[in-house]
Write a protein that holds these residues in place. Structure first.
Motif, short mmCIF file in Angstrom:
data_model
loop_
_atom_site.label_atom_id
_atom_site.label_comp_id
_atom_site.label_asym_id
_atom_site.label_seq_id
_atom_site.Cartn_x
_atom_site.Cartn_y
_atom_site.Cartn_z
N ARG A 194 -43.55 -11.37 5.71
CA ARG A 194 -43.30 -11.51 7.14
C ARG A 194 -42.60 -10.25 7.68
O ARG A 194 -42.97 -9.71 8.73
CB ARG A 194 -42.44 -12.74 7.40
N ARG A 195 -41.60 -9.81 6.95
CA ARG A 195 -40.86 -8.62 7.39
C ARG A 195 -41.75 -7.37 7.31
O ARG A 195 -41.65 -6.48 8.14
CB ARG A 195 -39.63 -8.43 6.51
N GLY A 196 -42.61 -7.33 6.31
CA GLY A 196 -43.53 -6.21 6.19
C GLY A 196 -44.55 -6.20 7.32
O GLY A 196 -44.88 -5.14 7.87
N ALA A 197 -45.03 -7.37 7.70
CA ALA A 197 -45.98 -7.46 8.81
C ALA A 197 -45.35 -6.95 10.10
O ALA A 197 -46.01 -6.26 10.90
CB ALA A 197 -46.44 -8.91 8.98
N LEU A 239 -45.62 -2.01 13.98
CA LEU A 239 -45.11 -0.98 14.87
C LEU A 239 -46.14 0.14 15.01
O LEU A 239 -46.79 0.52 14.02
CB LEU A 239 -43.80 -0.40 14.31
N PRO A 240 -46.32 0.69 16.20
CA PRO A 240 -47.36 1.72 16.41
C PRO A 240 -47.30 2.87 15.42
O PRO A 240 -48.34 3.34 14.95
CB PRO A 240 -47.08 2.19 17.85
N GLY A 265 -50.27 0.46 7.65
CA GLY A 265 -50.52 -0.96 7.42
C GLY A 265 -52.00 -1.24 7.23
O GLY A 265 -52.39 -2.01 6.35
N ALA A 266 -52.84 -0.60 8.05
CA ALA A 266 -54.28 -0.79 7.93
C ALA A 266 -54.78 -0.27 6.58
O ALA A 266 -55.65 -0.89 5.95
CB ALA A 266 -55.00 -0.08 9.07
N ALA A 267 -54.23 0.85 6.14
CA ALA A 267 -54.63 1.41 4.85
C ALA A 267 -54.24 0.49 3.70
O ALA A 267 -54.97 0.36 2.71
CB ALA A 267 -54.00 2.79 4.66
N VAL A 284 -53.43 -14.20 6.10
CA VAL A 284 -51.99 -13.90 5.98
C VAL A 284 -51.24 -14.43 7.20
O VAL A 284 -50.18 -15.06 7.07
CB VAL A 284 -51.76 -12.38 5.83
N LEU A 285 -51.77 -14.18 8.39
CA LEU A 285 -51.10 -14.64 9.61
C LEU A 285 -51.02 -16.17 9.63
O LEU A 285 -50.00 -16.74 10.04
CB LEU A 285 -51.85 -14.13 10.84
#
Length: 234
Positions: free
Chosen positions: A105-108, A113-114, A120-122, A159-160
C-alpha cells in the motif's frame, strides 16, 4: 567486499529487512531509510552507497524481492493438470501472498507520485515478465510484449482490489483475479478468430507482417526495448 567487518553484499537485504519494521508507520520515506540504516548497523553514509536514492531504492528492492519469492514458490508447486489460465492466476496469487499488504500500500502511494510513476510502471512490467518467465514463455515476437502489457494491467487491477479486500482469506480478490484472467483469455481467442476471418485477415495482413518483425530484447535484464528485423533497435 567488507567494510569494518560488514559484508557489503548483504547490506541491501539487511537494510530492507530493517526498513520493513518502519514502513507501516512512516511509509517508504527518508525517516524509514535512516531508521533502517541505524537498526541494521550499517549507518546512513554506507546505506547511501548501497541505496543512493534512499527509500525509493528500498521500495523498488522490496518489489523485486516479491518477484523472486513468487518465482521460487511457483517452481515448488505441483502444476500437474493446470491449464495456462490457472497457472497465470496461480502465479499472480503467489506474488501477492508473498507480499506485506501495508508495505505494498505504501509502495503504491510512492510510485503513484508523478516523479516516480515511470519507475512504478517498470516494476509492474518486471513482475509481469517474471511471471511469464516462470511459466516458461518462449515467445520472441510482438506477443512477448503484448503478454506482459496485458498481464501487467491485470496485476495492477488485482493489486488495487486486494488492497481494499477484507474478505476471509482474500477470497474475493482471488475471484476477481480469476475473472480478469478469463477476460484476457477471451480476448486472445477473439484475436485468433479475427485473423481467421477472410476479409479482416486480408486487411490486417500488412500490419501483422510489420508487427511480426518486432522481436523481444536480447540478453538480460529483460526490459521494454525490443528489436526490429536484424539489429535495428526501437
Amino acid at each position: 567486499m567488507e567494510n569494518n567487518g560488514l559484508d557489503i553484499g548483504s547490506a541491501p537485504d539487511r537494510l530492507l529487512d530493517a526498513a520493513l519494521c518502519h514502513v507501516a508507520f512512516d511509509g517508504w520515506s527518508e525517516m524509514t531509510f535512516r531508521a533502517a540504516a541505524e537498526d541494521s548497523g550499517i549507518g546512513v553514509d554506507l546505506a547511501r552507497v548501497v541505496c543512493p536514492r534512499g527509500a525509493l531504492d528500498l521500495a523498488a528492492a522490496y518489489h523485486r524481492r516479491g518477484d523472486r519469492l513468487m518465482a521460487a514458490a511457483y517452481m515448488a508447486t505441483d502444476l500437474t493438470g493446470l491449464k495456462i489460465r490457472e497457472r497465470v492466476a496461480l502465479a499472480v496469487r503467489l506474488r501477492l501472498e508473498a507480499a506485506d499488504r501495508e508495505a505494498v500500500r505504501r509502495g503504491a502511494a510512492l510510485f503513484a507520485l508523478p516523479q516516480h510513476a515511470a519507475e512504478g510502471a517498470a516494476l509492474i512490467w518486471g513482475t509481469a515478465d517474471a511471471i511469464w518467465h516462470a511459466l516458461g514463455d518462449t515467445s520472441d515476437d510482438i506477443n512477448w510484449y503484448s503478454k506482459r502489457a496485458t498481464l501487467g494491467a491485470v496485476y495492477s487491477a488485482v493489486v488495487l482490489y486486494w488492497l481494499g479486500d477484507e474478505s476471509e482469506g482474500h477470497g474475493a480478490s482471488w475471484e476477481f483475479l480469476d475473472r480478469r484472467v478469463e477476460d484476457v483469455m477471451r480476448f486472445e481467442k477473439f484475436k485468433a478468430r479475427v485473423r481467421e476471418m477472410p476479409v479482416l485477415g486480408a486487411a490486417l495482413a500488412g500490419p501483422l507482417k510489420a508487427l511480426g518483425r518486432i522481436k523481444r530484447p536480447d540478453g538480460a535484464p529483460r526490459d521494454l526495448p525490443g528489436r526490429v528485423g536484424e539489429g535495428e533497435r526501437t
